[in-house]
Scaffold this active site. Sequence first.
Site, PDB file in Angstrom:
ATOM      1  N   ASN A  13       0.881  -1.176   0.000  1.00 45.91           N
ATOM      2  CA  ASN A  13       0.000   0.000   0.000  1.00 45.91           C
ATOM      3  C   ASN A  13       0.913   1.218   0.000  1.00 45.91           C
ATOM      4  OD1 ASN A  13      -1.781   2.052   0.457  1.00 45.91           O
ATOM      5  ND2 ASN A  13      -2.402   1.382   2.510  1.00 45.91           N
ATOM      6  N   LYS A  15       0.106   4.188  -0.160  1.00 50.63           N
ATOM      7  CA  LYS A  15      -0.532   5.365   0.452  1.00 50.63           C
ATOM      8  C   LYS A  15      -0.333   6.576  -0.477  1.00 50.63           C
ATOM      9  CE  LYS A  15      -0.161   3.123   4.873  1.00 50.63           C
ATOM     10  NZ  LYS A  15      -0.111   3.220   6.330  1.00 50.63           N
ATOM     11  N   HIS A 100      -9.530   1.324   4.882  1.00 48.06           N
ATOM     12  CA  HIS A 100      -8.263   1.484   5.610  1.00 48.06           C
ATOM     13  C   HIS A 100      -8.500   2.410   6.808  1.00 48.06           C
ATOM     14  CE1 HIS A 100      -4.154   2.510   6.610  1.00 48.06           C
ATOM     15  NE2 HIS A 100      -3.785   1.454   5.904  1.00 48.06           N
ATOM     16  N   GLU A 102      -6.844   4.758   7.945  1.00 44.59           N
ATOM     17  CA  GLU A 102      -6.593   6.176   7.657  1.00 44.59           C
ATOM     18  C   GLU A 102      -7.807   6.820   6.978  1.00 44.59           C
ATOM     19  OE1 GLU A 102      -2.890   5.542   5.605  1.00 44.59           O
ATOM     20  OE2 GLU A 102      -1.974   4.918   7.494  1.00 44.59           O
ATOM     21  N   GLU A 172      -5.290  -4.898  10.493  1.00 43.96           N
ATOM     22  CA  GLU A 172      -4.292  -3.854  10.705  1.00 43.96           C
ATOM     23  C   GLU A 172      -4.581  -3.140  12.021  1.00 43.96           C
ATOM     24  OE1 GLU A 172      -2.434  -2.725   6.604  1.00 43.96           O
ATOM     25  OE2 GLU A 172      -3.940  -1.261   7.183  1.00 43.96           O
ATOM     26  N   GLY A 178       2.579   2.286  10.812  1.00 38.62           N
ATOM     27  CA  GLY A 178       3.530   3.382  10.679  1.00 38.62           C
ATOM     28  C   GLY A 178       4.258   3.732  11.966  1.00 38.62           C
ATOM     29  N   SER A 218       3.477  -2.158  10.244  1.00 37.53           N
ATOM     30  CA  SER A 218       4.929  -2.240  10.431  1.00 37.53           C
ATOM     31  C   SER A 218       5.504  -3.602  10.061  1.00 37.53           C
ATOM     32  CB  SER A 218       5.313  -1.867  11.871  1.00 37.53           C
ATOM     33  OG  SER A 218       4.919  -0.530  12.149  1.00 37.53           O
TER      34      SER A 218
HETATM   35  P1  13P Z   1       3.046   0.392   7.618  1.00 41.06           P
HETATM   36  O1  13P Z   1       3.542  -0.898   7.007  1.00 41.06           O
HETATM   37  O2  13P Z   1       3.775   1.602   7.124  1.00 41.06           O
HETATM   38  O3  13P Z   1       2.952   0.295   9.097  1.00 41.06           O
HETATM   39  O4  13P Z   1       1.540   0.575   7.074  1.00 41.06           O
HETATM   40  C1  13P Z   1       0.676  -0.476   7.184  1.00 41.06           C
HETATM   41  C2  13P Z   1      -0.550  -0.133   6.426  1.00 41.06           C
HETATM   42  O5  13P Z   1      -1.289   0.748   6.826  1.00 41.06           O
HETATM   43  C3  13P Z   1      -0.812  -0.861   5.185  1.00 41.06           C
HETATM   44  O6  13P Z   1      -2.084  -0.595   4.708  1.00 41.06           O
END
Ligand code: 13P
Length: 258
Positions: A13, A15, A100, A102, A172, A178, A218
């Site tokens: 992803n 982002k 997601h 976010e 997640e 992150g 992560s």
């Molecule tokens: P990270 O791997 O940067 O922690 O992000 C995970 C994520 O949100 C994947 O959708």
Amino acid sequence: MNRKYRTTVIAGNWKMNKTPSEVKGYAEELRSILGSRVKWCDIVICAPFVDLPMAVRSFRDLKVGVGAQNVSQFPSGAYTGEVSVGMLKDAGVKYVIIGHSERRQYFAETDESVNAKVLAALEAGLQPIVCVGESLDQRDRGLTLDFVSCQVKAALCGVAPEKARKVIFAYEPIWAIGTGRTATSEQAEEVCRHIRTIVRGLYGARTARATSVLYGGSMNDQNAFELLAQPDIDGGLIGGASLVPAKFAAIVNAANQE
Ligand code: 13P
């Protein structure tokens, strides 16, 4: 993982990272590390909307599927700024991340809109990657399994039995995204197994056994092997580490285990 019954999926992803002109170089680097013979998992890159046409072109011969990170629940019309399932399909996109954390946190995504998007994606033949996961506060209060159950059930509301196994789930935990703080393999396995149990309750054992449940938060080249060794973790949804071809390729290779 259990490759006998379900597909292992390693999905990046990106982002809100990378421009269209950066896509080709990434694909070339990934190809130079992996070759084009990966057989042990499906590889997916979920890119920003404007990168998608370039990603479809650049990843085609690598057999990397391309996914979007969001989609509208509406088929077409006066929805300024939105992108429909039909547009994604026509662009050659195969997957779409839905719900997601976010998007839930910053863009008012709800269980209801997640469900509407899942139904729209399945109808169009796109494979949804539905994200679920608890906050740290919810985990500390012992609410993780109940909260994730609600999210899974809401996402699947009205999904026909013959389409249910197309839904990929990604567990997640919000506190692991992150932050560099990965869930332990036991924590991740517990919730991924629980997601399968919920699917079993709704659609029966065969569908549950065939459903891919990923872990995200992560995940990196150091911890991927152990996470992927868990019986109910069928892959990863990877943010930060997917931005670097060598790190993403190392995770793909970590999925090459019995
Ligand atoms: P990270 O791997 O940067 O922690 O992000 C995970 C994520 O949100 C994947 O959708």
